[in-house]
Write a protein that holds these residues in place. Sequence first.
Motif, mmCIF file in Angstrom:
data_model
loop_
_atom_site.group_PDB
_atom_site.id
_atom_site.type_symbol
_atom_site.label_atom_id
_atom_site.label_comp_id
_atom_site.label_asym_id
_atom_site.label_seq_id
_atom_site.Cartn_x
_atom_site.Cartn_y
_atom_site.Cartn_z
ATOM 1 N N PRO A 828 4.679 -58.909 46.903
ATOM 2 C CA PRO A 828 3.286 -58.690 47.199
ATOM 3 C C PRO A 828 2.276 -59.823 47.292
ATOM 4 O O PRO A 828 2.425 -60.759 46.694
ATOM 5 C CB PRO A 828 3.041 -57.715 45.738
ATOM 6 N N GLN A 829 1.487 -59.610 48.343
ATOM 7 C CA GLN A 829 0.372 -60.563 48.440
ATOM 8 C C GLN A 829 -0.838 -60.921 47.543
ATOM 9 O O GLN A 829 -1.002 -59.739 46.761
ATOM 10 C CB GLN A 829 -0.004 -60.424 49.864
ATOM 11 N N GLN A 830 -1.557 -61.674 47.456
ATOM 12 C CA GLN A 830 -2.456 -61.860 46.353
ATOM 13 C C GLN A 830 -3.994 -61.217 47.149
ATOM 14 O O GLN A 830 -4.619 -60.854 46.241
ATOM 15 C CB GLN A 830 -2.899 -63.372 46.231
ATOM 16 N N GLU A 831 -3.862 -61.328 48.365
ATOM 17 C CA GLU A 831 -5.196 -60.882 49.239
ATOM 18 C C GLU A 831 -5.421 -59.440 48.950
ATOM 19 O O GLU A 831 -4.592 -58.749 48.740
ATOM 20 C CB GLU A 831 -5.234 -61.284 50.589
ATOM 21 N N ALA A 832 -6.762 -59.110 48.802
ATOM 22 C CA ALA A 832 -7.130 -57.710 48.416
ATOM 23 C C ALA A 832 -7.013 -57.022 49.793
ATOM 24 O O ALA A 832 -7.103 -57.554 50.872
ATOM 25 C CB ALA A 832 -8.481 -57.722 47.885
ATOM 26 N N ILE A 833 -6.412 -55.676 49.581
ATOM 27 C CA ILE A 833 -6.207 -54.943 50.671
ATOM 28 C C ILE A 833 -7.082 -53.624 50.414
ATOM 29 O O ILE A 833 -7.098 -52.981 49.275
ATOM 30 C CB ILE A 833 -4.764 -54.481 50.806
ATOM 31 N N CYS A 857 2.455 -53.939 48.075
ATOM 32 C CA CYS A 857 2.439 -54.647 49.059
ATOM 33 C C CYS A 857 1.312 -55.940 48.609
ATOM 34 O O CYS A 857 1.280 -56.862 49.207
ATOM 35 C CB CYS A 857 1.975 -54.433 50.238
ATOM 36 N N SER A 858 0.454 -55.343 47.671
ATOM 37 C CA SER A 858 -0.914 -56.357 47.131
ATOM 38 C C SER A 858 -0.987 -56.071 45.728
ATOM 39 O O SER A 858 -0.871 -54.999 45.568
ATOM 40 C CB SER A 858 -1.991 -56.017 48.138
ATOM 41 N N VAL A 859 -1.347 -57.142 45.111
ATOM 42 C CA VAL A 859 -1.776 -56.959 43.704
ATOM 43 C C VAL A 859 -3.383 -56.674 43.415
ATOM 44 O O VAL A 859 -3.559 -56.079 42.361
ATOM 45 C CB VAL A 859 -1.657 -58.310 42.921
ATOM 46 N N ASP A 893 -20.156 -52.409 52.170
ATOM 47 C CA ASP A 893 -19.906 -53.127 50.733
ATOM 48 C C ASP A 893 -18.815 -52.755 49.844
ATOM 49 O O ASP A 893 -18.354 -53.516 49.152
ATOM 50 C CB ASP A 893 -21.345 -52.588 50.111
ATOM 51 N N ALA A 894 -18.167 -51.658 50.424
ATOM 52 C CA ALA A 894 -17.062 -51.474 49.237
ATOM 53 C C ALA A 894 -15.981 -52.209 49.424
ATOM 54 O O ALA A 894 -14.973 -52.604 48.855
ATOM 55 C CB ALA A 894 -16.483 -50.040 49.342
ATOM 56 N N VAL A 895 -15.763 -52.870 50.674
ATOM 57 C CA VAL A 895 -14.491 -53.579 51.229
ATOM 58 C C VAL A 895 -14.891 -55.091 51.323
ATOM 59 O O VAL A 895 -14.004 -55.885 52.160
ATOM 60 C CB VAL A 895 -13.750 -53.127 52.490
ATOM 61 N N GLN A 896 -16.138 -55.580 50.970
ATOM 62 C CA GLN A 896 -16.486 -56.887 51.447
ATOM 63 C C GLN A 896 -15.749 -58.029 50.675
ATOM 64 O O GLN A 896 -15.648 -58.990 51.450
ATOM 65 C CB GLN A 896 -17.838 -57.156 50.663
ATOM 66 N N TYR A 897 -14.772 -57.688 50.011
ATOM 67 C CA TYR A 897 -13.759 -58.713 49.397
ATOM 68 C C TYR A 897 -12.402 -58.582 49.689
ATOM 69 O O TYR A 897 -11.759 -59.128 49.307
ATOM 70 C CB TYR A 897 -14.020 -58.869 47.822
ATOM 71 N N CYS A 898 -12.343 -57.548 50.794
ATOM 72 C CA CYS A 898 -10.752 -57.569 51.014
ATOM 73 C C CYS A 898 -10.453 -58.222 52.444
ATOM 74 O O CYS A 898 -11.457 -58.576 53.280
ATOM 75 C CB CYS A 898 -10.601 -55.876 51.384
#
Length: 936
Positions: A828-833, A857-859, A893-898
Amino acid sequence: MSLPASFLDDVKRLIPADRRFDDPLSTLAFGTDASFYRLIPKLVIRVESEEEVVTLLKLAQVDRVPVTFRAAGTSLSGQAISDSVLIVLGDNWNGREVRREGEQIRLQPGVIGAQANAWLAPFGRKIGPDPASINAAKIGGIVANNSSGMCCGTAQNTYHTLAGIRLVLADGTRIDTEDAQSVAAFRASHGPLLERLRELGRETRANPELAAKIRHKYRLKNTTGLSLNALVDFEEPLDILSHLLVGSEGTLGFISAVTYDTVLDHPNKASALIVFPDVETCCNAVTVLKTQPVSAVELLDRRSMRSVQNKPGMPAFVRELSENACALLIEARAATQPMLHEQLAQIMASIAHFPVEKQVDFTEDPAENARLWAIRKDTFPAVGAVRETGTTVIIEDVTFPVEQLAIGVRRLIELFEKHHYDEAILFGHALEGNLHFVFTQGFNDPEEIARYSAFMDDVTQLVAVEFNGSLKAEHGTGRNMAPFVELEWGSDAYQLMWQLKRLLDPNGILNPDVVLSEDPQIHLKHLKPMPAADAIVDKCIECGFCEPVCPSKGLTLSPRQRIVIWRDIQAKKRAGTDTTDLERDYHYQGIETCAATGLCAQRCPVGINTGELVKKLRGQEATHGRTADWLAHHFTTALKGARFTLHAANGARMLLGAPRLAKISAALTKASSGRVPLWTPAMPQPENAIRFNPPVDDQRPRVVYLAACVSRVMGPAAADHEQMSLMDKTRGLLEKAGYQVVFPDDQDSLCCGQPFASKGYAAQAEEKRQQLLAALTNASRGGLDPIYCDTSPCTLRLVQDLKDTRLDLYDPVRFIRTHLLDKLEFTPQQEAIAVHVTCSTQHLGESQALIELARLCSVNVVIPEGIHCCGFAGDKGFTTPELNAHSLRTLKDAVQYCSEGISTSRTCEIGLTQHGGIDYHGLVYLVDRVTRPRTA
């Protein structure tokens, strides 16, 4: 009477035009709630701030204009409609604050109840109220009606779990009981009001007979009248005021925030269904269970079980039960499994001496639990589904003292027989003596109304007078029981309620004729017509459960409103009324802006897919049959044309630059009413046609790869950081997992038919579907090889009504989870999905599987709240872009950190990329990135 001109002028200055509605279509659409009443408001106002509510109430006071507040409109007793001004909640009422590890939660009134529980779930907690409508009902209505539910009882309703409240009173004054400054200011400005509340409390507690009556009434589940228990339970005037607003149904003020003390949501649960030979035995068992560690006990009479006995998945024995059988559905919950098992043994031992006709022992299996609860939950819609067209479904809601439940049930059944409600069923929350009875009723002629009136007179006399029970346990008084409040409570209590109403709303502008009315016939007036419109939607009960998942709700119409307006158009046509203007408006609001993806059907208690009606209406409007025929028979040429168009658009982008092209395109799309598709930076570049490789004879297992026509035409956008096409990425992943990838012959001529179906060309759609299925049968060697379809909407269309059971068709989610997990190693990758679960994925039952794959696939996986359908809907994102924009207005706004978003539909990904501000790709991109072949 019309609204005062001065009021309307002031409202125009306060509220923008796009949030004011006074046209016939909109006022009719909003004039409907889940009850069997209808009032048409003269003005509907969508409010977005508390400041607007304050100003509106001050304006209404000046001109004595009645106002009614509306949250979700799922109320059953006519409390969310108005023939004056209807104030509905807009988007900006969804605030929440979770406190002390979930022990408290502060919520604004626009939050849907189930969403509040989703926020609390990580802490193992939930709000106390659990109404059946919790997936649609909003906190404002849950508080204002003091809603309860199956597990809530009397101890965990809003009244008993209230920790704080923020109110706007009828004069526009605000008070927040959790804000010391607000409290101090209110005490200074409204000292006499608070003192009067203190006096009324003191007088009530000093009246032994009245105080005893109030305590008795609220020992039961009771929402009839105003919450007089506030006067005996509290001495502090602010506490009295706060609790009076609970259950006041918008007649005493506006609730702009509420803080709950939450309750534990135990993870371990088990359910059992026990059928007793008769009602008496069943109710005697309830009395015993009242002392046991049960979280819910639902009673179902023989008629209610008969109403669902032929549904798929029902236990076979339900059909064979005796005529007088009566069942209890019992649920127990505990913090640990050993504790649960201890409780189950104790519960069964307590009722072991009762004779039992049939039983399903306690089960902890979630699937079996769901099957048992489906018996209970399907009873109400089952009656609705078989009713005669033109009639409505009425669900009444009474409470008997639990020790008198058996005789109460018998007497109610006698009243059904006396008044010839032969289809009526009876079920309810047995621990509280709370019974719901459901029956169908026509209001088309005076005889039917007279029958209903006589029945209600008998019911109210039985429950309120003979048994000293409550006429409304949890559905609120509304206008339905307003004439009977005095009958239930007596003159002293009734006059006390009027004193409270006049103290807090001296000019009577808040929701008149609801809870308290001086009109003894109000329950027989403004009865809602339910005219025949179309067999697809005639069973609609207008409950509003469909609305939260509709992408056009708030832009134009919701599914419920589409049905309401279509019913009215058909009734007017039959009456000879000109419907030209109404149909013109409906074309855009009802037909053009419907995504027609059918998510509404998943929430509908009677399974209505409003999208099917819209497709049918599009079919009636479809006048380009010859063009559709040509496209169906020359599909390869059509795809070449589509690729050329994308080439041209891409050339224009390089020539003009993306910002200028986007601006010009938006203007052209608007000017052409959507005939010129909208270009955005997320627009795909053209994809090359498939490079066909003939199958080679090797030992690898084969998979037939069906690349959807959108995948064959649309490559990545120019600005996308990922420039490999979906086809190449998919093929690479399948080969990495050890598969030999083969394609159907002549693939560019193939299509599942979805583009034709969505435009109303059903015959051409089915022709293309059958052609594709034949090609897939051939490519898969008669069904020997699995078939992988890279786009979930196409998969859904192919598998619906699929008669050839040999074909093994998979969408990306199901194929990956069933065929690739054991062949690939995931890191799994660290980046947010961000995950978007498409409508088709939901229909295919793969929603949770997609989320679980993303978590492999992602944490860090983000599922944006409140986005159920993206609204791109095939080509609507190009031709009706406002639908896509409205549906995804909260996405950015909901996905701004993905770092990236994933989905399973290429067209959906275009709109998601545009409005999310991040690149969205097919699931295979993520899976390919984090996997390598598993070594033996």
